[in-house]
Design an enzyme around this catalytic site. Structure first.
Site, PDB file in Angstrom:
ATOM      1  N   ASN A 113     -73.316 -63.805  62.327  1.00 25.04           N
ATOM      2  CA  ASN A 113     -71.960 -63.338  62.619  1.00 25.04           C
ATOM      3  C   ASN A 113     -71.058 -64.569  62.571  1.00 25.04           C
ATOM      4  O   ASN A 113     -71.050 -65.365  63.489  1.00 25.04           O
ATOM      5  CB  ASN A 113     -71.928 -62.678  64.010  1.00 25.04           C
ATOM      6  CG  ASN A 113     -70.503 -62.379  64.455  1.00 25.04           C
ATOM      7  OD1 ASN A 113     -69.573 -62.368  63.650  1.00 25.04           O
ATOM      8  ND2 ASN A 113     -70.336 -62.136  65.761  1.00 25.04           N
ATOM      9  N   TRP A 114     -70.326 -64.685  61.461  1.00 26.98           N
ATOM     10  CA  TRP A 114     -69.501 -65.888  61.280  1.00 26.98           C
ATOM     11  C   TRP A 114     -68.251 -65.890  62.144  1.00 26.98           C
ATOM     12  O   TRP A 114     -67.579 -66.907  62.248  1.00 26.98           O
ATOM     13  CB  TRP A 114     -69.084 -66.015  59.811  1.00 26.98           C
ATOM     14  CG  TRP A 114     -70.152 -66.543  58.906  1.00 26.98           C
ATOM     15  CD1 TRP A 114     -71.432 -66.872  59.249  1.00 26.98           C
ATOM     16  CD2 TRP A 114     -70.022 -66.817  57.502  1.00 26.98           C
ATOM     17  NE1 TRP A 114     -72.105 -67.327  58.150  1.00 26.98           N
ATOM     18  CE2 TRP A 114     -71.265 -67.303  57.059  1.00 26.98           C
ATOM     19  CE3 TRP A 114     -68.982 -66.684  56.580  1.00 26.98           C
ATOM     20  CZ2 TRP A 114     -71.489 -67.666  55.737  1.00 26.98           C
ATOM     21  CZ3 TRP A 114     -69.197 -67.036  55.257  1.00 26.98           C
ATOM     22  CH2 TRP A 114     -70.443 -67.533  54.844  1.00 26.98           C
ATOM     23  N   LYS A 115     -67.878 -64.709  62.667  1.00 23.13           N
ATOM     24  CA  LYS A 115     -66.606 -64.604  63.415  1.00 23.13           C
ATOM     25  C   LYS A 115     -65.462 -65.053  62.493  1.00 23.13           C
ATOM     26  O   LYS A 115     -65.527 -64.802  61.293  1.00 23.13           O
ATOM     27  CB  LYS A 115     -66.681 -65.399  64.714  1.00 23.13           C
ATOM     28  CG  LYS A 115     -67.951 -65.040  65.492  1.00 23.13           C
ATOM     29  CD  LYS A 115     -67.984 -65.506  66.900  1.00 23.13           C
ATOM     30  CE  LYS A 115     -69.298 -65.044  67.529  1.00 23.13           C
ATOM     31  NZ  LYS A 115     -69.358 -65.298  68.969  1.00 23.13           N
ATOM     32  N   HIS A 129     -68.361 -55.525  69.068  1.00 28.78           N
ATOM     33  CA  HIS A 129     -68.676 -56.859  69.589  1.00 28.78           C
ATOM     34  C   HIS A 129     -67.831 -57.105  70.851  1.00 28.78           C
ATOM     35  O   HIS A 129     -66.693 -56.654  70.932  1.00 28.78           O
ATOM     36  CB  HIS A 129     -68.370 -57.913  68.521  1.00 28.78           C
ATOM     37  CG  HIS A 129     -68.885 -59.276  68.886  1.00 28.78           C
ATOM     38  ND1 HIS A 129     -68.230 -60.086  69.780  1.00 28.78           N
ATOM     39  CD2 HIS A 129     -70.002 -59.940  68.510  1.00 28.78           C
ATOM     40  CE1 HIS A 129     -68.928 -61.207  69.933  1.00 28.78           C
ATOM     41  NE2 HIS A 129     -70.011 -61.138  69.171  1.00 28.78           N
ATOM     42  N   GLU A 131     -66.195 -59.546  71.827  1.00 32.26           N
ATOM     43  CA  GLU A 131     -64.893 -60.177  71.581  1.00 32.26           C
ATOM     44  C   GLU A 131     -63.869 -59.137  71.149  1.00 32.26           C
ATOM     45  O   GLU A 131     -62.692 -59.230  71.494  1.00 32.26           O
ATOM     46  CB  GLU A 131     -65.043 -61.287  70.518  1.00 32.26           C
ATOM     47  CG  GLU A 131     -65.743 -62.513  71.100  1.00 32.26           C
ATOM     48  CD  GLU A 131     -66.547 -63.319  70.098  1.00 32.26           C
ATOM     49  OE1 GLU A 131     -66.361 -63.152  68.872  1.00 32.26           O
ATOM     50  OE2 GLU A 131     -67.386 -64.129  70.546  1.00 32.26           O
ATOM     51  N   GLU A 183     -76.117 -58.153  73.463  1.00 36.37           N
ATOM     52  CA  GLU A 183     -75.500 -59.472  73.593  1.00 36.37           C
ATOM     53  C   GLU A 183     -74.861 -59.606  74.969  1.00 36.37           C
ATOM     54  O   GLU A 183     -73.712 -59.173  75.169  1.00 36.37           O
ATOM     55  CB  GLU A 183     -74.418 -59.655  72.519  1.00 36.37           C
ATOM     56  CG  GLU A 183     -74.937 -59.596  71.108  1.00 36.37           C
ATOM     57  CD  GLU A 183     -74.044 -60.368  70.148  1.00 36.37           C
ATOM     58  OE1 GLU A 183     -74.582 -61.195  69.404  1.00 36.37           O
ATOM     59  OE2 GLU A 183     -72.818 -60.166  70.159  1.00 36.37           O
ATOM     60  N   GLY A 185     -71.831 -67.897  72.832  1.00 27.46           N
ATOM     61  CA  GLY A 185     -71.056 -69.108  72.580  1.00 27.46           C
ATOM     62  C   GLY A 185     -71.043 -70.071  73.759  1.00 27.46           C
ATOM     63  O   GLY A 185     -70.253 -71.008  73.792  1.00 27.46           O
ATOM     64  N   SER A 205     -76.257 -67.300  71.831  1.00 29.36           N
ATOM     65  CA  SER A 205     -76.768 -68.681  71.755  1.00 29.36           C
ATOM     66  C   SER A 205     -78.177 -68.768  71.157  1.00 29.36           C
ATOM     67  O   SER A 205     -78.969 -69.619  71.565  1.00 29.36           O
ATOM     68  CB  SER A 205     -76.715 -69.359  73.129  1.00 29.36           C
ATOM     69  OG  SER A 205     -75.383 -69.404  73.608  1.00 29.36           O
ATOM     70  N   GLY A 243     -74.414 -66.150  66.116  1.00 31.14           N
ATOM     71  CA  GLY A 243     -73.045 -66.617  65.880  1.00 31.14           C
ATOM     72  C   GLY A 243     -73.027 -68.041  65.348  1.00 31.14           C
ATOM     73  O   GLY A 243     -73.286 -68.294  64.171  1.00 31.14           O
ATOM     74  N   GLY A 244     -72.770 -68.982  66.232  1.00 31.79           N
ATOM     75  CA  GLY A 244     -72.592 -70.389  65.854  1.00 31.79           C
ATOM     76  C   GLY A 244     -73.645 -70.931  64.901  1.00 31.79           C
ATOM     77  O   GLY A 244     -73.310 -71.585  63.906  1.00 31.79           O
TER      78      GLY A 244
END
Ligand code: PGA
Length: 248
Positions: A9-11, A94, A96, A166, A172, A212, A233-234
């Site tokens: 998930n690149w966001k 998600h 966010e 999640e 994150g 994470s 993600g990251g």
């Protein structure tokens, strides 16, 4: 038999030239694995990745969709538009988007239904806050997110949905849920799916953990019985890190 599934998930990261560079590097690394992989990217990068990953078996996903076919919805993108590009997956709900863009279980449900209708697989996210975990309402909360998001969806369709657990406090933050905490909730999610759809259907559903996930903790997370994959993600922004997770 559930095939492990790792999705990035690149966001809101990577422009088109960065996406192209990622795709070329990742394509060269990907292979020799039975693990399914996909990358969920900004709308503006989708066509680049679809083109670059053609014939590789690597999936491409969006991160949001509107639930109507078309209309006066300034700034929105429809499932047909995603389908036309060749998108395979779409993240829905998600945390966010729930937090910053007023996504609710109701809109998540409409989006999941629209994606299924258009033959795009939803990756539906659920997850509790730290306060909800600490106060002990976490199980009721996750169950209500599952029931709300999946309302009116048939067993046949439910099998196509990926559920991503999640916990908000692990996204994150560098603070991963312990493998036991992640397994416990993924088992609870499977149990809720059994209640809703029966064992045969629940057995088919891919349940991912997200929060994470990185090369250093991927093995112990993926070794849990009820965890079939990860939403990353990251660490999905670097081809070598994403590949190391896929190779857990
Ligand atoms: P993270 O994000 O891996 O950077 O914690 C996960 C996600 O938000 O899907």
């Amino acid at each position: 038999m559930r095939i492990p599934f790792i999705a990035g998930n690149w966001k809101m990261y990577k422009n088109r030239s960065e996406a192209k560079a990622f795709a070329e590097e990742f394509k060269a690394l990907y292979g020799g694995t039975d693990v399914k992989a996909a990358v969920c990217v900004p709308f503006t990068d989708l066509d680049i990745l679809v083109e670059a990953f053609r014939g590789t078996g690597i999936g491409v996903g969006a991160q949001n969709v509107h639930f109507e076919d078309e209309g006066a919805f300034t700034g929105e993108i429809s499932a047909d538009m995603l389908k036309e590009i060749g998108v395979d997956f779409c993240i829905v709900g998600h945390s966010e988007r729930r937090q910053y863009f007023a996504e609710t279980d109701g809109t998540v449900n409409l989006k999941v239904k629209k994606l299924l209708e258009k033959d795009i697989r939803p990756i539906m996210c659920v997850g509790e806050s730290l306060e909800q975990r600490d106060s002990g309402v976490l199980y009721d909360f996750i169950k209500s997110q599952l029931k709300g998001g999946l309302e009116g969806i048939s067993a046949e369709d439910a099998e196509k949905i990926v559920i991503a657990y999640e916990p908000i406090w692990a996204i994150g933050t560098g603070r991963t849920a312990t493998p036991e905490q992640a397994e416990e909730m993924c088992a609870f999610i499977r149990g809720t799916l059994i209640e809703m759809y029966g064992e045969e259907t629940a057995d088919e559903v891919i349940i991912q953990y997200g929060g994470s996930v990185k090369p250093a903790n991927a093995t112990e997370i993926m070794n849990q019985d009820e965890i079939d994959g990860a939403l990353v993600g990251g660490a999905s922004l670097k081809p070598a890190d994403l590949m190391a997770i896929i190779d857990f």
